[in-house]
Enzyme design. Structure first.
Site, PDB file in Angstrom:
ATOM      1  N   ASN A   1       0.862  -1.191   0.000  1.00 26.18           N
ATOM      2  CA  ASN A   1       0.000   0.000   0.000  1.00 26.18           C
ATOM      3  C   ASN A   1       0.895   1.236   0.000  1.00 26.18           C
ATOM      4  O   ASN A   1       1.438   1.608   1.038  1.00 26.18           O
ATOM      5  CB  ASN A   1      -0.904  -0.023   1.240  1.00 26.18           C
ATOM      6  N   TRP A   2       1.031   1.836  -1.177  1.00 24.55           N
ATOM      7  CA  TRP A   2       1.933   2.996  -1.282  1.00 24.55           C
ATOM      8  C   TRP A   2       1.310   4.258  -0.683  1.00 24.55           C
ATOM      9  O   TRP A   2       1.990   5.286  -0.558  1.00 24.55           O
ATOM     10  CB  TRP A   2       2.275   3.266  -2.754  1.00 24.55           C
ATOM     11  N   LYS A   3       0.042   4.223  -0.361  1.00 24.59           N
ATOM     12  CA  LYS A   3      -0.670   5.403   0.154  1.00 24.59           C
ATOM     13  C   LYS A   3      -0.464   6.586  -0.813  1.00 24.59           C
ATOM     14  O   LYS A   3      -0.402   6.384  -2.014  1.00 24.59           O
ATOM     15  CB  LYS A   3      -0.215   5.740   1.568  1.00 24.59           C
TER      16      LYS A   3
ATOM     17  N   SER B   1       3.021  -1.947  10.630  1.00 26.51           N
ATOM     18  CA  SER B   1       4.457  -1.964  10.887  1.00 26.51           C
ATOM     19  C   SER B   1       5.116  -3.313  10.586  1.00 26.51           C
ATOM     20  O   SER B   1       6.003  -3.757  11.319  1.00 26.51           O
ATOM     21  CB  SER B   1       4.752  -1.515  12.327  1.00 26.51           C
TER      22      SER B   1
ATOM     23  N   GLY C   1       2.685  -0.928   4.417  1.00 30.05           N
ATOM     24  CA  GLY C   1       2.736   0.467   4.016  1.00 30.05           C
ATOM     25  C   GLY C   1       4.174   0.919   3.845  1.00 30.05           C
ATOM     26  O   GLY C   1       4.796   0.745   2.798  1.00 30.05           O
ATOM     27  N   GLY C   2       4.731   1.491   4.905  1.00 31.09           N
ATOM     28  CA  GLY C   2       6.063   2.105   4.861  1.00 31.09           C
ATOM     29  C   GLY C   2       7.134   1.231   4.232  1.00 31.09           C
ATOM     30  O   GLY C   2       7.946   1.715   3.425  1.00 31.09           O
TER      31      GLY C   2
ATOM     32  N   GLY D   1       1.906   2.440  10.700  1.00 31.92           N
ATOM     33  CA  GLY D   1       2.829   3.554  10.515  1.00 31.92           C
ATOM     34  C   GLY D   1       3.499   4.017  11.800  1.00 31.92           C
ATOM     35  O   GLY D   1       4.107   5.081  11.830  1.00 31.92           O
TER      36      GLY D   1
ATOM     37  N   GLU E   1      -7.061   4.674   7.320  1.00 29.83           N
ATOM     38  CA  GLU E   1      -6.958   6.105   6.978  1.00 29.83           C
ATOM     39  C   GLU E   1      -8.226   6.588   6.276  1.00 29.83           C
ATOM     40  O   GLU E   1      -8.642   7.731   6.447  1.00 29.83           O
ATOM     41  CB  GLU E   1      -5.696   6.335   6.126  1.00 29.83           C
TER      42      GLU E   1
ATOM     43  N   GLU F   1      -5.805  -4.932  10.596  1.00 28.66           N
ATOM     44  CA  GLU F   1      -4.829  -3.873  10.829  1.00 28.66           C
ATOM     45  C   GLU F   1      -5.200  -3.074  12.068  1.00 28.66           C
ATOM     46  O   GLU F   1      -6.028  -2.148  11.991  1.00 28.66           O
ATOM     47  CB  GLU F   1      -4.788  -2.924   9.625  1.00 28.66           C
TER      48      GLU F   1
ATOM     49  N   HIS G   1      -9.602   0.991   4.445  1.00 32.15           N
ATOM     50  CA  HIS G   1      -8.335   1.198   5.162  1.00 32.15           C
ATOM     51  C   HIS G   1      -8.567   2.161   6.327  1.00 32.15           C
ATOM     52  O   HIS G   1      -9.402   3.070   6.225  1.00 32.15           O
ATOM     53  CB  HIS G   1      -7.283   1.766   4.196  1.00 32.15           C
TER      54      HIS G   1
HETATM   55  C1  PEP Z   1      -0.936   0.147   5.899  1.00 35.17           C
HETATM   56  O1  PEP Z   1      -0.885   1.203   5.307  1.00 35.17           O
HETATM   57  O2  PEP Z   1      -1.874  -0.644   5.658  1.00 35.17           O
HETATM   58  C2  PEP Z   1       0.116  -0.197   6.858  1.00 35.17           C
HETATM   59  C3  PEP Z   1       0.001  -1.299   7.526  1.00 35.17           C
HETATM   60  O3  PEP Z   1       1.141   0.717   7.020  1.00 35.17           O
HETATM   61  P1  PEP Z   1       2.572   0.442   7.756  1.00 35.17           P
HETATM   62  O4  PEP Z   1       3.094  -0.862   7.178  1.00 35.17           O
HETATM   63  O5  PEP Z   1       3.407   1.613   7.386  1.00 35.17           O
HETATM   64  O6  PEP Z   1       2.301   0.314   9.216  1.00 35.17           O
END
Ligand code: PEP
Length: 257
Positions: A13-15, A217, A238-239, A177, A101, A171, A99
């Site tokens: 997930n590049w957001k 994470s 994500g990250g 994040g 967010e 999640e 998601h």
């Molecule tokens: C996400 O965006 O779904 C996510 C889990 O982000 P991160 O891996 O950065 O915690």
């Protein structure tokens, strides 16, 4: 069905990161570093403007394209929105829905998430449905109640024939994040709870076919611990999906069982 029969699925997930050009560069580096994936799926979810060029760069690889959101109507006066058919036409196979967010920054409701899930399935897109509790909900012992509410609402109009098309991403919001991942045991406990809910709604066999990801994470050095859990079949990342070397290592570590 045993866990071994569910194909591992890692989502990137590049957001709101990467221009079309940067996205193509990232995928081009990933291709060099990853090679053949074997029996697992990797879904790359760029922002809308990068879907077409990133999709073109992915063609001929084992990686597939996903979007991060959609709107449930087919077309019309919905300024700023993107329809399921448009995503399909861009080559998307998957779409992230609900998601945290979207839910917590943009105020998306359970009812809207349900409409999006329905609209995705109607267009032949596979939803990656995100559920998860806030920190205060967890501390109040409400994790299961929140996940149950989100899941039941989102799947209200989904039939037993369709449910295996859906990937569920557990999640916990406090882990996204933040660098503070859930423990593998906790992720397993909630993933198992989700599978039990699915079994109640759709029967055991259908529930066993659904893939459940953990997200929050996930990094190259902790992904394996999550994937070793009996009810965790993948990760939503994500990250750690934004740098080719990091994501390639994460994917490699997830397939070495
Ligand atoms: C996400 O965006 O779904 C996510 C889990 O982000 P991160 O891996 O950065 O915690």
């Amino acid at each position: 069905m045993m866990k071994e029969m569910r194909k591992i699925i890692i989502g990137a997930n590049w957001k709101m990161n990467k221009t079309p050009q940067e996205g193509v560069e990232l995928v081009s580096e990933l291709k060099e570093q990853l090679g053949a994936l074997g029996d697992m799926e990797v879904v790359i979810c760029p922002p809308y403007p990068a879907l077409l060029p990133v999709g073109a760069e992915l063609s001929g690889t084992d990686m597939v394209l996903g979007a991060q959101n959609l709107y449930w109507e087919k077309e019309g006066a919905y300024t700023g929105e993107v329809s399921p058919g448009m995503l399909k036409a861009c080559g998307c196979e998957y779409v992230i829905i609900g998601h945290s967010e979207r839910r917590h920054v943009f105020g998306e409701t359970d009812d809207e998430v349900a409409k999006k899930v329905r609209a995705a399935l109607d267009e032949g897109l596979k939803p990656i449905l995100c559920v998860g509790e806030l920190l205060e909900e967890r501390e109040a012992g409400k994790t299961e109640a929140v996940v149950k509410r989100q899941l039941e609402a989102a799947l209200a109009e989904v039939s037993a024939e369709e449910v295996s098309e859906i990937v569920i991403a557990y999640e916990p919001v406090w882990a996204i994040g933040t660098g503070k991942a859930s423990t593998a045991d906790d992720a397993q406990r909630v993933a198992h709870f989700i599978r039990q809910l699915l079994a109640k709604g759709y029967g055991n066999e259908k529930a066993e076919a659904v893939r459940i990801q953990y997200g929050g994470s996930v990094k190259p050095d902790n992904v394996r611990a999550f994937l070793e859990q009996p009810d965790v079949d993948g990760a939503l990342v994500g990250g750690a999906s934004l740098k080719a070397a990091v994501f390639a290592e994460l994917v490699k570590n997830s397939r070495e069982g």
